[in-house]
Design a protein around this motif. Sequence first.
Motif, mmCIF file in Angstrom:
data_model
loop_
_atom_site.group_PDB
_atom_site.id
_atom_site.type_symbol
_atom_site.label_atom_id
_atom_site.label_comp_id
_atom_site.label_asym_id
_atom_site.label_seq_id
_atom_site.Cartn_x
_atom_site.Cartn_y
_atom_site.Cartn_z
ATOM 1 N N LEU B 352 113.368 -3.605 -64.450
ATOM 2 C CA LEU B 352 112.185 -3.126 -63.728
ATOM 3 C C LEU B 352 111.629 -4.222 -62.830
ATOM 4 O O LEU B 352 111.235 -3.963 -61.692
ATOM 5 N N GLU B 356 111.245 -4.110 -58.821
ATOM 6 C CA GLU B 356 109.951 -4.347 -58.206
ATOM 7 C C GLU B 356 110.056 -5.405 -57.116
ATOM 8 O O GLU B 356 109.519 -5.250 -56.016
ATOM 9 N N ARG B 359 111.739 -4.074 -54.112
ATOM 10 C CA ARG B 359 110.853 -3.198 -53.336
ATOM 11 C C ARG B 359 109.872 -4.007 -52.518
ATOM 12 O O ARG B 359 109.577 -3.673 -51.367
ATOM 13 N N MET B 360 109.361 -5.048 -53.146
ATOM 14 C CA MET B 360 108.397 -5.882 -52.415
ATOM 15 C C MET B 360 109.062 -6.492 -51.199
ATOM 16 O O MET B 360 108.477 -6.550 -50.114
ATOM 17 N N GLU B 364 108.598 -1.709 -49.375
ATOM 18 C CA GLU B 364 108.387 -0.302 -49.725
ATOM 19 C C GLU B 364 107.089 -0.077 -50.477
ATOM 20 O O GLU B 364 106.692 1.050 -50.696
ATOM 21 N N ILE B 365 106.478 -1.152 -50.856
ATOM 22 C CA ILE B 365 105.247 -0.975 -51.647
ATOM 23 C C ILE B 365 104.160 -0.413 -50.757
ATOM 24 O O ILE B 365 103.878 -0.946 -49.690
ATOM 25 N N VAL B 366 103.569 0.652 -51.225
ATOM 26 C CA VAL B 366 102.494 1.297 -50.471
ATOM 27 C C VAL B 366 101.176 0.762 -51.004
ATOM 28 O O VAL B 366 100.954 0.726 -52.204
ATOM 29 N N ASP B 367 100.361 0.344 -50.105
ATOM 30 C CA ASP B 367 99.045 -0.135 -50.542
ATOM 31 C C ASP B 367 97.989 0.766 -49.924
ATOM 32 O O ASP B 367 97.869 0.837 -48.700
ATOM 33 N N GLY B 368 97.251 1.421 -50.758
ATOM 34 C CA GLY B 368 96.258 2.371 -50.284
ATOM 35 C C GLY B 368 95.196 1.716 -49.430
ATOM 36 O O GLY B 368 94.823 2.203 -48.362
ATOM 37 N N LYS B 369 94.735 0.556 -49.900
ATOM 38 C CA LYS B 369 93.654 -0.132 -49.167
ATOM 39 C C LYS B 369 94.130 -0.546 -47.793
ATOM 40 O O LYS B 369 93.425 -0.368 -46.800
ATOM 41 N N ALA B 371 96.458 0.772 -46.103
ATOM 42 C CA ALA B 371 96.645 1.958 -45.266
ATOM 43 C C ALA B 371 95.319 2.347 -44.626
ATOM 44 O O ALA B 371 95.257 2.627 -43.416
#
Lengths: 450, 413
Positions: B352, B356, B359-360, B364-369, B371
Amino acid sequence: MASANSMRSLMRPTVQLSPRVVAIPSSVAAFSTTIPNLEVRQKKVQVPKKKKVVVHVKKPNPGERKAFRKRIQLSNNSALEVQGLASLEPDTMARESNAGQIFALPSDVQDRLRVLEAFKHSQSWNLFRKPHLLVRKEVVQLASKLEAAAQDKKALHLVLTGQRLAGKTVALLQAMTYGLMNDWVVINIPDGHDLTNGNTEYSPVPDTDPIQFTQPVYTFKLLNTIYNANKAIMEKLELQKDWSSSTNQKGKGTLADLILSAKEAEWAWPTFAALWTELTLPGRPPLMFTLDGLSHINKMSAYRDPSFNLVHAHELTLVRTFVDAMSGKTKLPNGGAIIATTGGNNSPKIPSQDLVLSQLEAGQAGREIPKPDPYKKGYEDRVYDSLKNSTVLRMGQLTKDDARVLMEYWGASGLLRARVDQRTVWEKWALGGNGVVGEMERASLLTMRM
Amino acid sequence: MASASASSATRLCVLACRQAPRLQPISSRVPRLAASPCAVPRRPFTTSPARWEDEPPKKDQPPVTEAAAPAATEGDLEAAAEEPRLSKPRAANQSKGGDIDLQSLEILDISAKDHGYGSFEEYIQGRLQEPGQPSDPRTQREFEKSIADVEKVKVVKSSFWYDEDDPEMDCDEVEEFDEDDMTEMAHAKLEEIKEMRHYNRLAVWELPLLSKLAKPFVPPSESQPLRWRYTTYFGDTHPAEKKVVVQFAPDDLKLTKQQTEKLKKLAGTRYNPETEIVKMSCESYEHQAQNKRYLLGVIDKLIAEAKDPRDTFEDVPLDTRHHQVKPKPRFPKEWLMTEERRKFLDESRERLKLAEVQRMESGEIVDGKQAIEGYLVEKMREEQEKAAQVAELVAAQPAKSNARSSMGRPRRA
């Protein structure tokens, strides 16, 4: 001449009426011994009254509040638009390769689903800019079953079960989406308890024993819904039988004409019966009949017959149509699906239903089949028989990968103010009862915690 | 010697005065006893010589002269005045009301019998028949006093219980404390200690002897399917000691399958489906043996009915509603931490972490803030661009406005 003046004054005494203070009659009471104190001017003491601020508001019209309460909002302009979302195709959901991906709902399908009342106001469509669907592995199974049913021209009798907030109604919506996109005729009863809690009109059908009842107003509304949702198909299909004896449809026409011929609630049920018969004739597109809230149509309804006995839900004609289709008594020669959803918070316990569904599930999984409790009361054969030929699909919990995909979508929409890394995903997954979608939404989207 | 004669006269007078007033009936009977020398008994019917408390007992007592006798008797009298108290018949004080004369005569009778006489009358007769015997007026007076005490109750006005309305009531404290005892609490404590010591004694000496009665445990055999329970309360009587309880498993009774099932159904709530044991009890009768016999009868009837082929009870399902089976959750074996599980967990965590990191790296990591911020920044920029465009448009079209005003007015660049 003072003396003369004085004499004169004597002769003409001038009585000067000095402005003697005359008693004001108002201050003197009749037969009163009170000396009126006339120096004090009697003021009328005014106690200022609190003025009631009357706000003139217009009361809402009848039905407006209900409409407001039940309004479906599918778009939110404050949410961010997620780029790169693929749109749903007719066969997307049946492909296993699409499992675990999010698709956007095409707008025409959106409108038709809205007409069908497939969206519920308790779901969180109003948070996002556009409606989206996550293709879960259970949905892939469902779609492939629907595909097989259409291809083999066999009816699929399906019951969607699962725990609270597991996503059963959304799965039903996805099934309807599949049907609409693949040119099926879709009929939906959005809530089973609307039919049985006695809130809509009912009228007896003569010459039936035990006495059956139609629900004219509800059927009329349902006919309109079917017409609006399946307009294109209805206008293409021609009537194959003559319905002039029972309905207002005189002569030839399309199914659309047949539906529109029912101008009043009084003609609703015969028209629906005619429509149903027409749709179950060979040569028609596959038929999908869905119902949310199976428990409500398997119990005693709130209606009473003329002898004041409670009427079982299966004695209501619309319910009877669904139940006959579900049990397989009514054949669907063109294939199709009869799908019902159980559960929800407001669902009564039906022992026969629980038994038959648990037996079906155990049989499907290859486990030992549970037997009915010999000393339990409340078993009903007709409920058991109506469901014994169906399949059960349980909406389980999301896998962590699916949860990640969903949360990435939420983050991209700006609704989840967090970095969607492994820790956050696992946290929200755990908070959502190990992956129950509705609970995850509650923990992530519907909280005010930042 | 006038003084001498005077003195003797005085003596006689004193003697006469000293004589207490006697009750008539007794005085006629009891003769006056002359003063005798020291060896005179103080108590009625006693032979022990009188002496002071401090003095050792005299072995030889010479006869005292008459001159010394009165002096001695005076002192003796005073001592004797105390003695009657000792010999005072205590029983007489307790005589309350009733027939005082009869009681006092009874007491005198008893005293006479104690001292060897047949009855009080005999003593009197004896004394009357022997006039030559020296009789001591002192002893006579003591005796008379003691007899008087029998009849008369001492009135002590200062006593706690003295009642003016009833002056003859006995006012003595029932329990006069002579400083010779512990408190009640001390006695109780002593009793406690004694009881504990008694039990300890038993435990050390007697109870080990029970090991002689010990029998080795032999589990019940196949032929002993019944298990009985009796109760004893170690000597106390208790209403529950007559209860007898029996337990047995229907499977041990060597019946066929169908017969055991029928027996279970007949047993009803007495059958526990989890432990598969039928448990019955009886306390309807007075004796344990009777209750046991009743239970045996019931078991025999059950077995007989179970063996009855007329009704096999096969269509009746076993009712277990009386017993709620509580699910006992057990720790899942899959969760036990073993070497393998530890290894598995470590490996999966490694995987895992790697995923991770990948992905970093690939972004690919989506960050809401981020965005949201990105969107807001974009919007701001767009607005600014729009504003700039508007300004340009405004600047590019000066002709439309009034020439004079546009000249004078500062232009927005």
